[in-house]
Each structure stands twice: as C-alpha cells, then as structure tokens.
Design a protein around this motif. Sequence first.
Motif, PDB file in Angstrom:
ATOM      1  N   ALA A  93      -2.075   5.588   2.489  1.00  0.00           N
ATOM      2  CA  ALA A  93      -2.692   4.968   1.373  1.00  0.00           C
ATOM      3  C   ALA A  93      -4.071   4.799   2.243  1.00  0.00           C
ATOM      4  O   ALA A  93      -5.337   5.481   2.200  1.00  0.00           O
TER       5      ALA A  93
ATOM      6  N   PRO B 294       0.958  -1.067   0.245  1.00  0.00           N
ATOM      7  CA  PRO B 294      -0.186   0.040  -0.326  1.00  0.00           C
ATOM      8  C   PRO B 294       0.707   1.167  -0.165  1.00  0.00           C
ATOM      9  O   PRO B 294       2.063   1.312   0.585  1.00  0.00           O
TER      10      PRO B 294
ATOM     11  N   THR C 170      -6.977   4.606  -1.888  1.00  0.00           N
ATOM     12  CA  THR C 170      -6.373   3.451  -3.377  1.00  0.00           C
ATOM     13  C   THR C 170      -7.454   3.493  -4.459  1.00  0.00           C
ATOM     14  O   THR C 170      -7.619   1.966  -5.630  1.00  0.00           O
ATOM     15  N   LYS C 171      -8.521   2.882  -3.791  1.00  0.00           N
ATOM     16  CA  LYS C 171      -9.973   1.578  -3.830  1.00  0.00           C
ATOM     17  C   LYS C 171     -11.234   3.118  -3.918  1.00  0.00           C
ATOM     18  O   LYS C 171     -11.476   3.806  -3.409  1.00  0.00           O
TER      19      LYS C 171
END
Length: 290
Positions: free
Chosen positions: A91, A87, A108-109
């Motif tokens: 993050a 990661p 990140t998503k």
Amino acid sequence: MAMDHDFPRDVMAEILLRLPPSSRRRARLVCRLWRDVVNERTTEAQSRPKLLLWRADKAIAYVSSDLSSPSPTGSCTELWRYSEPGPPLYALQLVGTCNGLLCLCDNTKGVGGTITLLNPATGEELPVRPLPCAESFIIGTHRSIGWGYAYHPTTGQYKVVHVPSSHDRVCEFNAVHVLTLGEPTWREVPVDPGDVITRLAAGIVSVDGMTYWVRVTGGGAAKIMSFDLNDERVVSTTIPLPVRRDHYRLAEVHGRLGFIAGPNVWVLEEGQRWSHRYNFKQDIPRRHFV
C-alpha cells in the motif's frame, strides 16, 4: 569558473567549503585536482557511503555499510518502517529517491494516493500538498495517477511530477502537473493533445534534470516522453525503443536513461542512440536503492 594547477589550493579549498556538501560531491567529478582538494580539505573524505534499500512489501528502509557484499540485505540495519497498524500489502509505494530522501505514496489515503517525503535517517516527514484536481483523473476503478520525484542538479530544487495514466484504456490528457517543494501551488504544464497516455508500467524516471516515461497509443506504438525540470516543458521524443516487448521499464544507469527488458539493459548515449550495455543471466527484478 576555470581553475588550473597554478591556482592556490588554499583559496580553492575556501571556495569549495562555501558550497553545500551535495555540490562539493559533484565538484569532485570535474577533474583530478578538484577531487584531491575536496578529499584533502573537506569532510567528504571522512564520510563513507552507505547503501539505502527499500523493502516494498513491508514498507521498511534499511541501511548497509557493506557495499561489496554480494547480498547486502544480509548485513542491513533497519532504519525506518511504516508505523501505522495494518497497512495492506504494497500500500505504501516508493515513488523515487533523491540524495537519500524518499518520496512515498500512500495509496490508502486521498484520491490517487497521498505523497510524503521522508528522511529515513532522522525520521522527519514532510507531507506534500495534495493535487487539487486529483478526483478528475479517477473514473470507476480503471484510472490511476503516476508520480515522479526529481532533483535538479543545477537549481537544487526538488520537484514532484504527476502524470495522468490509465491501465487499460486510451485516455486523452492535455497537461501534466508539477510541484516545486517550498512553493504553495501545483502548476499545469501543457501536453500536445495528440499524446495519449495509456499506462505507466515502464515507470517514471528522473535523470540529470529530465523526467521520462513511455507513451503508448491506442494502436500500440510506444515512444518516450520527457519533461524538462528546468524549463518545465514536455516534449515527445523520437527515440525508438530498442526492443518491442510488453514487459520493460525505464531506469537510471550510471547517470543516463536506461531501458530494461528481461535480462538486457540498454543505455541512451549521446546522439539519442541506445547502447546494449548489459546482458544478465536472469531477469532483473524491480528494485529501489540509492
């Protein structure tokens, strides 16, 4: 429910035992008699408090039983860590903590990040339903979404609050959004169109059934916004900030709204007045612990 010293302790203990543990812990604060009954007749007296810490750069949760240590991280045990490989630094952000549960945002998503609730003691995770309109709050790379996580002490409900924001430009929004855990959909809560939210550098803080953030207008004027978790309405307070500084943040201090600027800590007292509570020798770092 009023109880005095003539009320049979056995009956009081039976009543308190029917409450969930979190309610019994709050009941201890009512008076000395209630505290003694909870301590003597329930399991709360046998449980020792532990310190839960979050390391943001590596997304690791630690637990420590040594509350008196000047450096608790020296005696910590790793409780949970981000398991997915590689990661990016910072993050996975900690949105907030309530009753030992962590609300995490994985940047990140998804659009604006994906929210997950975590019980670090058991490793159980609960993904939170994505915000349906998240993409409408992203313009280029200049927009972000601010998240808050709160527990209402009276209703026992957990809520995730979303506040649209911008880091570097003035933007107008007409609503914030709230999701009560266990319910299927997000709800919009109207905001006065004149309230322009520009940044959330001061953070989003939930204290005693209210969620707070700082609104900064295009002209630089700042004031505190509050969201009532029970009535689900947003109000713009007239509470003046205790100092005029660019770098400050909100915090919870002994169950009240706190304001931190450098090494100084103010607490909002009754009557909406600030009390200068602490002055440390150095700036206070942004930490999460519960």
